[in-house]
Design an enzyme around this catalytic site. Structure first.
Site, PDB file in Angstrom:
ATOM      1  N   ASP A   1      -0.307   1.150   0.773  1.00 26.13           N
ATOM      2  CA  ASP A   1      -1.364   1.564  -0.130  1.00 26.13           C
ATOM      3  C   ASP A   1      -2.347   2.402   0.689  1.00 26.13           C
ATOM      4  OD1 ASP A   1      -3.107   1.536  -2.458  1.00 26.13           O
ATOM      5  OD2 ASP A   1      -4.291   0.046  -1.374  1.00 26.13           O
TER       6      ASP A   1
ATOM      7  N   ASP B   1      -6.374   3.178  -0.283  1.00 26.70           N
ATOM      8  CA  ASP B   1      -7.740   2.645  -0.294  1.00 26.70           C
ATOM      9  C   ASP B   1      -7.762   1.190   0.118  1.00 26.70           C
ATOM     10  OD1 ASP B   1      -9.672   4.690  -1.253  1.00 26.70           O
ATOM     11  OD2 ASP B   1      -8.342   4.788  -2.986  1.00 26.70           O
TER      12      ASP B   1
END
Length: 278
Positions: free
Chosen positions: A54, A56
């Site tokens: 991922d 953020d």
């Protein structure tokens, strides 16, 4: 940006970029039982072929910037009676969700186009702040070197808008590191559905049996597990109990933790043993 620096212990820095996108739904079907044991064990992926990330809160400590942007813009609208949203509200109601979903979560009575305009403006504010404030998660550089040294495939998989994702990748200097960038809203369904991770696996040509995921949110953990992979949770901002409850195989605060490196070396040794045998 002194106001941003005052609001919270949120914040760090890094390198990254990439372009390839798979927006079509996966060309293979997916089936997963709640009793599937491999999603709870990193050791089960040996021999390891790929790691999916991922962005953020996983590569960059960017959640404080998102929180600040939401807090300022929502307060200006008079949201929550004009009181600033709390970090707890941000974690429970906003973090990890995609903007189309948040349109209905935050503004159920708004016209959809008006809600979308709010999020476009919020993302523009985030990018202005992130250009100066983005920091990598501690230990990321060492992890990326390890991944490259082991010859592993890698992809970034995010619910963030493409403009945000590409900017953070560039700020972090990871343009050459990632082979593939998959955007949730460009898939048939975003996280917490498995589609983005299934698209990434398909794009890399790797089986879920030989890959695992780094994530920092409940929706991301659910997506990775639903795609058949174990997930390492990053408790940089979200509580460890929240990530464990979502099903994370392991929870770490950052990439410097010895328990992560111990299991990585264990997996690497199993890969070497497998290569000798074959």
């Amino acid at each position: 940006m002194p106001a941003l620096q005052l609001f919270s212990p949120f914040l760090p820095k890094l390198p990254f970029f990439c372009t390839l996108n798979l927006s079509a739904p996966p060309a293979f079907s997916f089936r997963m039982s709640s009793s599937t044991p491999r999603c709870s064990s990193l050791a089960s992926v040996a021999p390891l072929e790929a790691i999916l990330f991922d962005i953020d809160g996983t590569l960059a400590d960017s959640d404080p910037i998102h929180y600040y942007a939401f807090r300022e813009m929502l307060q200006e609208l008079g949201f929550n009676g004009g009181d600033p949203i709390t970090e707890e509200f941000f974690i429970n109601n906003i973090s990890g969700k995609h903007n189309e979903e948040l349109c209905h979560v935050l503004f159920p009575d708004w016209d959809l186009e008006r809600a979308r305009k709010f999020f476009d403006d919020k993302e523009a504010m985030f990018r202005r702040l992130a250009a100066e404030q983005t920091e990598p998660v501690a230990g990321l550089d060492a992890l990326c070197r390890w991944v490259e040294d082991k010859g592993l495939r890698r992809a970034a998989v995010t619910n963030a808008p493409r403009a945000n994702a590409e900017m953070l990748i560039s700020l972090l200097g990871l343009e050459e590191f990632f082979e593939l960038l998959v955007i949730g809203n460009e898939c048939e369904r975003p996280k917490p559905f498995p589609d983005p991770y299934l698209n990434a696996l398909q794009g890399l040509g790797v089986s879920a049996d030989h890959a695992f995921v780094f994530e920092d949110s409940v929706s991301g953990i659910k997506a990775g597990m639903a795609a058949g992979m174990p997930v390492v949770g990053l408790a940089l901002r979200n509580p460890e109990s929240l990530l464990t409850g979502a099903g994370a195989a392991m929870v770490i605060e950052d990439y410097t933790e010895s328990k992560l490196w111990n299991i990585l070396e264990e997996i690497a040794n199993k890969k070497q043993e497998f290569e000798v045998i074959t």
